[in-house]
Design a protein around this motif. Structure first.
Motif, PDB file in Angstrom:
ATOM      1  N   ASP A  57       0.822  -1.210   0.000  1.00  0.00           N
ATOM      2  CA  ASP A  57       0.000   0.000   0.000  1.00  0.00           C
ATOM      3  C   ASP A  57       0.857   1.262   0.000  1.00  0.00           C
ATOM      4  N   GLN A  58       1.920   1.265   0.795  1.00  0.00           N
ATOM      5  CA  GLN A  58       2.794   2.444   0.863  1.00  0.00           C
ATOM      6  C   GLN A  58       3.469   2.713  -0.473  1.00  0.00           C
ATOM      7  N   LEU A  59       4.017   1.658  -1.089  1.00  0.00           N
ATOM      8  CA  LEU A  59       4.669   1.838  -2.385  1.00  0.00           C
ATOM      9  C   LEU A  59       3.649   2.201  -3.462  1.00  0.00           C
ATOM     10  N   SER A  60       2.488   1.585  -3.422  1.00  0.00           N
ATOM     11  CA  SER A  60       1.435   1.893  -4.394  1.00  0.00           C
ATOM     12  C   SER A  60       1.005   3.352  -4.283  1.00  0.00           C
ATOM     13  N   GLU A  61       0.876   3.833  -3.063  1.00  0.00           N
ATOM     14  CA  GLU A  61       0.500   5.236  -2.851  1.00  0.00           C
ATOM     15  C   GLU A  61       1.592   6.167  -3.369  1.00  0.00           C
ATOM     16  N   GLN A  62       2.835   5.816  -3.101  1.00  0.00           N
ATOM     17  CA  GLN A  62       3.963   6.618  -3.564  1.00  0.00           C
ATOM     18  C   GLN A  62       3.989   6.668  -5.096  1.00  0.00           C
ATOM     19  N   LEU A  63       3.835   5.515  -5.737  1.00  0.00           N
ATOM     20  CA  LEU A  63       3.856   5.461  -7.203  1.00  0.00           C
ATOM     21  C   LEU A  63       2.629   6.147  -7.803  1.00  0.00           C
TER      22      LEU A  63
END
Length: 165
Positions: free
Chosen positions: A16-22
């Motif tokens: 979720d964190q990486l998806s939000e960042q991307l």
């Protein structure tokens, strides 16, 4: 007391964190929005995800739909009814995904996103490393199966629609 799904939830949070960042990085190219369901399909998931979803949904009222043309049973009126409990694959949709296929790197992205984006502009820094997270999920699933003495094999995948049974 720790949950038998604690490490899975930690991995899900990392996704979720990486998806939000991307998503933020690619916000000018992302067409994903509430009501978009092009990617909502009846996916197969590892037992750890299946069992985590099953446990999370056991006391929730969810109107499971009949899967039509391979669509997800949790899709109702173009909305995901289990958004917070959705599997990892659903958490990465729309993003540019990088993975190894037939001994070469392959890039995949939603046909509605990145319509005016050159493939050469994708790098390891601005794509989601799908293989990395799938490997972590596979290893977590192996441990989960051993610790919980479940009859699945480490390679079993379970269709999400089985949650309806």
């Amino acid at each position: 007391m720790t949950s038998k799904f604690e490490k899975y939830h930690q991995l899900r949070n990392q996704v979720d964190q990486l998806s939000e960042q991307l998503s933020g990085l690619h916000q000018n190219h992302m067409a994903c929005k509430k009501g978009c369901d092009l990617c909502c399909m009846d996916y197969d998931v590892f037992p750890i995800e299946y069992e985590a979803m099953k446990e999370a949904l056991q006391n929730k009222q969810v109107d499971m739909q009949k899967s039509i043309d391979g669509s997800c049973i949790f899709l109702k009126d173009h909305m995901c009814q289990i958004y917070e409990q959705r599997p990892i694959i659903c958490r990465t949709h729309g993003l540019p995904l990088l993975f190894m296929n037939d001994e070469q790197w392959e890039l995949s992205a939603c046909e509605l996103n990145f319509t005016e984006f050159d493939d050469e502009d994708f790098t390891t820094e601005n794509t989601f490393p799908l293989d990395k997270f799938n490997s972590k999920l596979f290893l977590l699933n192996q441990v989960f199966l051993k610790e919980n003495n479940l009859s699945y094999s480490e390679f079993d995948l379970i269709p999400i629609h089985n949650l309806k049974d």
